[in-house]
Enzyme design. Sequence first.
Site, PDB file in Angstrom:
ATOM      1  N   THR A 117      33.829  48.075  19.733  1.00 17.02           N
ATOM      2  CA  THR A 117      34.508  47.626  18.518  1.00 17.02           C
ATOM      3  C   THR A 117      35.974  47.307  18.760  1.00 17.02           C
ATOM      4  OG1 THR A 117      35.263  48.391  16.335  1.00 17.02           O
ATOM      5  CG2 THR A 117      34.870  50.071  17.974  1.00 17.02           C
ATOM      6  N   TYR A 141      36.320  56.764  14.510  1.00 17.80           N
ATOM      7  CA  TYR A 141      35.319  55.756  14.872  1.00 17.80           C
ATOM      8  C   TYR A 141      35.753  55.010  16.135  1.00 17.80           C
ATOM      9  CZ  TYR A 141      32.995  51.208  14.793  1.00 17.80           C
ATOM     10  OH  TYR A 141      32.320  50.070  15.157  1.00 17.80           O
TER      11      TYR A 141
END
Length: 331
Positions: A117, A141
């Site tokens: 990501t 995250y």
Amino acid sequence: MTVLVTGGAGYIGSHMVLALRDAGRDVVVVDDLSTGLRSAVPANVPLVVGCVGDEALMARVIKDHGVQAIAHFAGSIVVPESVADPIDYYLNNTVRSRALIAAAVAGGVKRFLFSSTAAVYGEASSEPLSEDAPLDPVSPYGASKLMTERMLADASVAYGLSYGVLRYFNVAGADPHGRAGQSGARATHLIKVAAQAALGQRGHLECFGEDYPTRDGTCVRDYIHVSDLARAHVLALDHLADGAESFVANCGYGRGASVKEVIAAVKRASGVDFPVRKAPRRDGDPASLVADPSRIRATLGWRAEHDDLDAIVASALAWEASLAGVRRAAA
């Protein structure tokens, strides 16, 4: 070559399964169905229901199906949720990825793709962002994904595991042939929830923060069509199969759209002027994330086929409308 797709019953993973099958590849899916749907996996693709953190299960799947490559999509992806419950994110995204990597090494799997990501960059230090930008995630995250990237790099040195890390920017849209889309009930992606608002499934849409240092005060993101992303993964597998070196690459188009611009696109596509309400910023949201896609173009020969925000929105809206029709028919 049989490819194991983890999270293959989820949004991006299901599109990867379609892309692999379209390319004539053998596929097996592992998904715990906590967010994925059994119906997202084609009938001719084996589905093993289980957790990628179960090392013994992964060893059996690798052996029984002759797995030669892994595309790892399973994981948790909601940034504010990771801030509220970081321990769960480190378990699901890091600890369980470690177990999968261990099973791959023990089972003789030589090629591994990892769904990473742009959140590994944190606040953008430059724009567009290249892969050499500082890695400083601002959410658990992003940190949990970065830890897995580092495990893969170390495993490559120690065990000869070839890997590709693909850092996604904002994935959106649906399969142009209507075979797959974003179906999860808990999805928080802007284009999906805006489409739901346009279809009357939500009373309004919330705009989280209008005081960012961007052109209109709302967050800017690089939106990439999910089918373009899946095709990049197929090219990445071919790249590694040809004996090329491991790599890290951004997946985006090189330009961003703001939240307000996305909302306007959904209103254009739907013809519905749904209500939008101001809301406070969400924890862990950087102001702007836009990819420099030069490396993935040069390394894989990848070129976008769906680089148009209105087209991305239209495909997402069509998928959401089809889901609504299925729900009405079942009622």
